[in-house]
Design an enzyme around this catalytic site. Structure first.
Site, PDB file in Angstrom:
ATOM      1  N   CYS A  76       0.133 -21.622   8.530  1.00 20.49           N
ATOM      2  CA  CYS A  76      -1.262 -22.015   8.782  1.00 20.49           C
ATOM      3  C   CYS A  76      -1.408 -23.523   8.705  1.00 20.49           C
ATOM      4  O   CYS A  76      -0.819 -24.162   7.840  1.00 20.49           O
ATOM      5  CB  CYS A  76      -2.179 -21.393   7.737  1.00 20.49           C
ATOM      6  SG  CYS A  76      -2.865 -19.827   8.217  1.00 20.49           S
ATOM      7  N   MET A 112      -7.833 -16.981   9.573  1.00 23.06           N
ATOM      8  CA  MET A 112      -7.027 -16.763   8.370  1.00 23.06           C
ATOM      9  C   MET A 112      -7.786 -17.170   7.112  1.00 23.06           C
ATOM     10  O   MET A 112      -7.653 -16.537   6.064  1.00 23.06           O
ATOM     11  CB  MET A 112      -5.690 -17.508   8.463  1.00 23.06           C
ATOM     12  CG  MET A 112      -4.758 -16.958   9.537  1.00 23.06           C
ATOM     13  SD  MET A 112      -4.476 -15.179   9.418  1.00 23.06           S
ATOM     14  CE  MET A 112      -3.755 -15.046   7.805  1.00 23.06           C
ATOM     15  N   ASP A 127      -9.844  -8.075 -10.828  1.00 29.08           N
ATOM     16  CA  ASP A 127      -9.468  -8.739 -12.076  1.00 29.08           C
ATOM     17  C   ASP A 127     -10.616  -8.740 -13.083  1.00 29.08           C
ATOM     18  O   ASP A 127     -10.404  -8.493 -14.270  1.00 29.08           O
ATOM     19  CB  ASP A 127      -9.018 -10.173 -11.790  1.00 29.08           C
ATOM     20  CG  ASP A 127      -8.556 -10.886 -13.047  1.00 29.08           C
ATOM     21  OD1 ASP A 127      -7.709 -10.330 -13.771  1.00 29.08           O
ATOM     22  OD2 ASP A 127      -9.065 -11.992 -13.321  1.00 29.08           O
TER      23      ASP A 127
END
Length: 160
Positions: A76, A112, A127
């Site tokens: 990228c 992306m 998390d």
């Protein structure tokens, strides 16, 4: 057969040369679904998760991830992102929809970055909530639409 843009003729990985591409305004929208128990979802929206404000933390993580995408995805290009917006909505009683909108004026798109943003926001939700529920799943990560550049506007079949 089309030419593989990320490989040299010898098969070595390479970053695509975008120096001759036209600078245009570009936008990408990505989404993900986070599946969990209804009680966990309620805890998130009621602010009762022991680790703190899940959505605020996930929003910051998603924005940071979009800005750092080129550090994570090897080929990228680093791009000067103009805007990242992360939103969260209840999809149903067991699902949280994450949406990221990313914009840039540049030579390459922000698909992306938007995909990375929703992925990391989803991981952050896991998390923050894993002490409450370990079975949380992140699914349906995908591009909703993109605009700008040579190929112009594209929208996924599911969102037409």
């Amino acid at each position: 057969m089309s030419k593989l843009t990320h490989l040299t003729q010898k098969g070595d990985a390479q970053m695509v040369d975008i120096s001759e591409k036209r600078v245009t305004s570009r936008e990408a929208i990505a989404e993900a679904l986070v599946h969990m128990q209804p009680t966990t979802l309620s805890m998130i929206f009621d602010g009762r998760v022991p680790k703190g404000d899940v959505l605020a933390t996930a929003r910051i993580a998603g924005i940071q991830a979009a800005k750092r995408t080129s550090d994570i995805i090897p080929l990228c290009h680093p791009i000067p992102i103009s805007m990242v917006r992360i939103s969260f909505d209840k999809a149903d009683s067991t699902s949280l929809k994450i949406q990221a909108i990313c914009r840039v004026t540049g030579r390459t798109g922000v698909e992306m970055e938007a995909l990375t943003a929703v992925s990391v926001a989803g991981l952050t939700i896991y998390d923050m909530c894993k002490s409450v529920e370990k079975g949380i799943r992140i699914n349906n990560v995908g591009l909703v639409s993109k605009s700008g550049g040579k190929s112009g506007f594209w929208q996924s079949e599911e969102n037409r």
